[in-house]
Design a protein around this motif. Structure first.
Motif: not given
Length: 218
Positions: A14, A51, A178, A180, A209
């Motif tokens: 990460q 994030f 972002v 998901q 993500n």
């Protein structure tokens, strides 16, 4: 591989990915300094605040930039929790004071932090020139920092208090969305992206993500 080793490997992966994204943002902005980057998402709960916090912390740790992260999601603030801070200032002070008097300074190679007001749920206090207040905070941040990461609300549902990412996008140099993976409907992502583009936002990237590689067939 035991659970601890798996977690350590995941954490290293990460960090490496955030460093890569940080370099990609620098490239997209042509290494402009100072620069402000807005982090948003189509829907709430996609991990944008985490994030934004990780991006700010990792970029600051590289030692090339002085970094600040501004939590301008006053509806569901969470950046303060990512850094172990408490909400400790009223909205009136944040609206009136200079940024340098408001930020929590975290030392060398760590980002400074502007948290949301402690009375953020009282939206009646946001009446007035919210646009001017927010623009002033971002401009003051750009005078003191090389990189300003702005965490905002999600694009949907539409923000009624003029504190939404569409408005904020005109005050920054670039926008990162972002998404998901496997959760956010594609049509919502496309719609959000279209709205930001129509507003003239400089969308410099979309980050996925919780991406998972397809399972290998045995």
């Amino acid at each position: 591989m035991n659970t601890l080793e798996e977690r350590q490997r995941q954490a290293l992966g990460q960090i490496a990915e955030i460093k890569r994204i940080s370099c990609a943002i620098d490239h997209a902005l042509q290494n402009r300094t100072p620069a402000a980057v807005l982090v948003t998402s189509a829907l709430h709960g996609e991990g944008k605040s985490l994030f934004a916090s990780a991006l700010a912390a990792t970029t600051a740790s590289l030692g090339k930039h002085r970094v600040a992260v501004l939590d301008l999601n006053w509806y569901r603030p969470s950046v303060h929790r990512c850094f172990g801070h408490e909400l400790n200032q009223p909205m009136e002070r944040i609206i009136q004071a200079d940024l340098n008097e408001l930020v929590a300074k975290n030392g060398d190679q760590s980002p400074d932090l502007l948290v949301a007001p402690i009375d953020h749920q009282d939206h009646t206090k946001m009446n007035g020139d919210v646009f001017g207040v927010v623009n002033r905070l971002i401009e003051q941040a750009k005078k003191s920092y090389d990189l300003v990461i702005v965490d905002s609300a999600s694009i949907f549902p539409t923000n009624r208090m003029m504190m939404d990412p569409v408005m904020l996008s005109g005050m920054v140099d670039g926008v990162v969305m972002v998404v998901q993976t496997g959760v956010t409907p594609k049509q919502q992502v496309k719609r959000a992206y279209t709205i930001m583009q129509a507003a003239g936002a400089n969308v410099i990237g979309v980050t996925i993500n919780q991406h998972r590689e397809p399972a290998t067939k045995q």
